[in-house]
Design an enzyme around this catalytic site. Structure first.
Site, mmCIF file in Angstrom:
data_model
loop_
_atom_site.group_PDB
_atom_site.id
_atom_site.type_symbol
_atom_site.label_atom_id
_atom_site.label_comp_id
_atom_site.label_asym_id
_atom_site.label_seq_id
_atom_site.Cartn_x
_atom_site.Cartn_y
_atom_site.Cartn_z
ATOM 1 N N PHE A 110 4.016 6.786 -2.325
ATOM 2 C CA PHE A 110 3.394 7.023 -0.994
ATOM 3 C C PHE A 110 2.167 7.919 -0.793
ATOM 4 O O PHE A 110 1.411 7.793 -0.021
ATOM 5 C CB PHE A 110 4.509 7.750 0.084
ATOM 6 C CG PHE A 110 4.339 9.098 -0.087
ATOM 7 C CD1 PHE A 110 4.779 10.073 -0.986
ATOM 8 C CD2 PHE A 110 3.717 9.843 1.150
ATOM 9 C CE1 PHE A 110 4.850 11.395 -0.826
ATOM 10 C CE2 PHE A 110 3.611 11.176 1.372
ATOM 11 C CZ PHE A 110 4.314 12.015 0.471
ATOM 12 N N LYS A 111 1.830 8.466 -2.006
ATOM 13 C CA LYS A 111 0.506 9.248 -2.050
ATOM 14 C C LYS A 111 -0.683 8.418 -1.772
ATOM 15 O O LYS A 111 -1.660 8.681 -1.277
ATOM 16 C CB LYS A 111 0.556 10.050 -3.694
ATOM 17 C CG LYS A 111 1.656 10.850 -3.884
ATOM 18 C CD LYS A 111 1.947 11.995 -3.057
ATOM 19 C CE LYS A 111 2.813 13.184 -3.763
ATOM 20 N NZ LYS A 111 4.176 12.811 -3.871
ATOM 21 N N ASP A 112 -0.475 7.180 -2.362
ATOM 22 C CA ASP A 112 -1.486 6.342 -2.040
ATOM 23 C C ASP A 112 -2.065 6.043 -0.559
ATOM 24 O O ASP A 112 -3.013 5.935 -0.104
ATOM 25 C CB ASP A 112 -1.130 5.056 -2.573
ATOM 26 C CG ASP A 112 -1.219 4.845 -3.935
ATOM 27 O OD1 ASP A 112 -1.921 5.320 -4.506
ATOM 28 O OD2 ASP A 112 -0.296 4.027 -4.453
#
Ligand SMILES: *Cc1c(COP(=O)(O)O)cnc(C)c1O
Length: 496
Positions: A110-112
């Site tokens: 999810f960091k993307d």
């Protein structure tokens, strides 16, 4: 008037673009919006928009010194074919809850969602503020941030990026993803310590005034891609607004019906974004904060005491193996009635004693939150039972959240429609996920990539490009260091 950002530890203010450039305030505090803006479009309307359009509607309210054109161009650059689905963040129903899949970007975590856009925001912010020095992004990672940040900043002109990760604290696929990263402006360093050592070391470098001076003289300035940067947090609010609006327009929830949100939590960035979405007026009921066996946040919500003096446990959800949740400082600031003196006191106590306790008045403002945790076995059991019931495979972090949610349902009988933030692709943690489904996959003859192929077969999901790419990619980085050598490594890389 534009929205200003305030440091949690002083009255110091900054514009949005200044806060993004700095990452952390000079006084060591984090920037928080002076007020949380209200959504100015109805969810019914937002539910008909694309992800990119919703992103604009949310982000324009926070990043008020960016022009419409600037912001739209950042959004268009970030949320494009890098994502393997047009909807960017799909909702998948399983066992009556919605999994909000936040792992369809370049590095399948999810960091993307935020790190695809941060480089664009930072370059734009640098231009607006007439910064001509090179920006050095300094990042501590528990595994996912580092790769996502490098993927975002690799070969971006005017930037360099240095990533520190705990040498023995990330999954083999996470490590290989980082060590194969291309880009002339990139350095990856494995430190002999845990994530908190890496994070504390990075914070120290940020607040070292002597080093700052040397950097300035050499034409560099630091910034951060960690979730302490408000440029990470704001893009994360978007997907909660998007998810709610979609559920509403697709008729999956009723008019004005509230949802619960469950977030597998480490540094408290993702769930803080959900809290901000709620403050903006999004109908969220409970914010369920799920921890793994490093359950410092569960204890905090249960007792009002934050205590990091405990054993650090290495779990199968390494991105949540954190004892100092940096973004909690922002929540502390808000529940103290935006009191920088009180916040600074508590954070000093944390740095000095590893411990602090909030007041009864502050505790009362935490009623939106429910803290839970899942042990390793419960997490594995959840992966297996969900797969057996539905065929859907989730990763270990998401499974912590799902297990905590099951326990919450049992305890409270709360039937509110629920969204679980699904924070990583199961392919990123193939070994743990597969042995959860069947311990036989733990046998020595299964290597990491044969497990990836087997996962693809049993889940009937294609191997993501991010994993295909590293199968044969050469290792490009070999730097390791002790936790006291971080400054020397940085200086060597920058040639100062
Ligand atoms: C970073 C991460 C988390 C924790 O998110 P925070 O914003 O740090 O609370 C959870 N799951 C995965 C897969 C992550 O990469």
């Amino acid at each position: 008037m534009g929205l200003l950002y305030k440091s949690t530890r002083s009255g110091r203010t900054a514009s949005a673009s200044e806060a993004i450039l700095k990452g952390l305030s000079e006084d060591g505090g984090l920037f928080v919006p002076e007020t949380i803006p209200a959504l100015d479009k109805a969810p019914e309307e937002l539910g008909k928009m694309s992800y990119q359009e919703v992103a604009y509607e949310v982000m324009k309210l926070f990043l008020t010194d960016f022009t419409e054109e600037e912001l739209k161009s950042c959004i268009a650059g970030a949320y494009d074919e890098k994502f393997d689905t047009e909807v960017i963040a799909p909702l998948v129903e399983a066992e009556g809850v919605w999994y909000l899949e936040l792992f369809h970007g370049k590095t399948i975590a999810f960091k993307d969602m935020a790190l695809s856009i941060l480089p664009y925001l930072m370059i734009t912010a640098a231009k607006k503020n007439h910064v001509d020095r090179e920006i050095v992004i300094l990042t501590a990672t528990s595994g996912d941030t580092g790769k996502a940040a490098m993927a975002g900043f690799a070969d971006v002109p005017g930037t360099k990026i240095i990533v520190f990760y705990p040498k023995n604290g990330v999954s083999p696929i996470q490590e290989k993803q980082m060590l194969t990263q291309k880009g002339d402006n990139v350095l990856v360093v494995g430190i002999h310590g845990n994530f908190d050592d890496a994070q504390t070391g990075v914070k120290k470098l940020f607040s070292d005034r002597g080093l700052e001076k040397e950097m300035l003289d050499a034409g560099y300035q630091f910034s951060s891609a960690n979730s302490i940067n408000i440029g990470r947090l704001v893009p994360q609010i978007v997907y909660y607004v998007y998810a709610y609006s979609r559920l509403l327009t697709e008729g999956r929830i009723g008019d004005a019906e509230k949802i619960n949100v469950v977030v597998p939590t480490g540094n408290f960035g993702n769930i803080l974004a959900a809290y901000y979405a709620k403050q903006m007026g999004l109908p969220i009921a409970k914010l369920i904060c799920a921890s793994n066996e490093n359950k410092v946040l569960f204890d905090f919500f249960s007792t009002g005491e934050y205590d990091k003096n405990r054993e650090f446990v290495l779990t199968s959800s390494p991105s949540m193996d954190i004892l100092i949740s940096s973004n909690l400082e922002r929540l502390i600031y808000h529940i103290s009635g935006d009191d920088p003196v009180k916040t600074a006191q508590l954070m000093e106590a944390l740095a000095r004693d590893g411990h602090y306790e909030i007041t009864e008045g502050m505790r009362q403002k935490l009623s939106d939150f429910y803290g839970g945790y899942a042990e390793e076995q419960e997490t594995f059991d959840k992966i297996r039972s969900l797969y057996e019931d539905t065929g859907y495979v989730i990763d270990t972090h998401t499974a912590v959240a799902a297990a905590v949610y099951d326990r919450y349902r049992e305890e409270t009988d709360d039937r509110t429609p629920t969204v679980i933030a699904s924070t990583a692709s199961p392919f990123k943690f193939a070994r743990s996920v597969m042995t959860a489904i069947d311990p036989g996959y733990g046998d020595a003859d299964w290597d990491d990539f044969s497990l990836v192929d087997e996962l693809s077969r049993i889940a009937n999901v294609k191997v993501p490009a991010a994993v295909e790419e590293i199968r044969t990619a050469p290792i490009l980085h070999h730097t390791e260091c002790g936790k006291d050598e971080m400054e020397a490594v940085v200086k060597k890389f920058l040639g100062i």
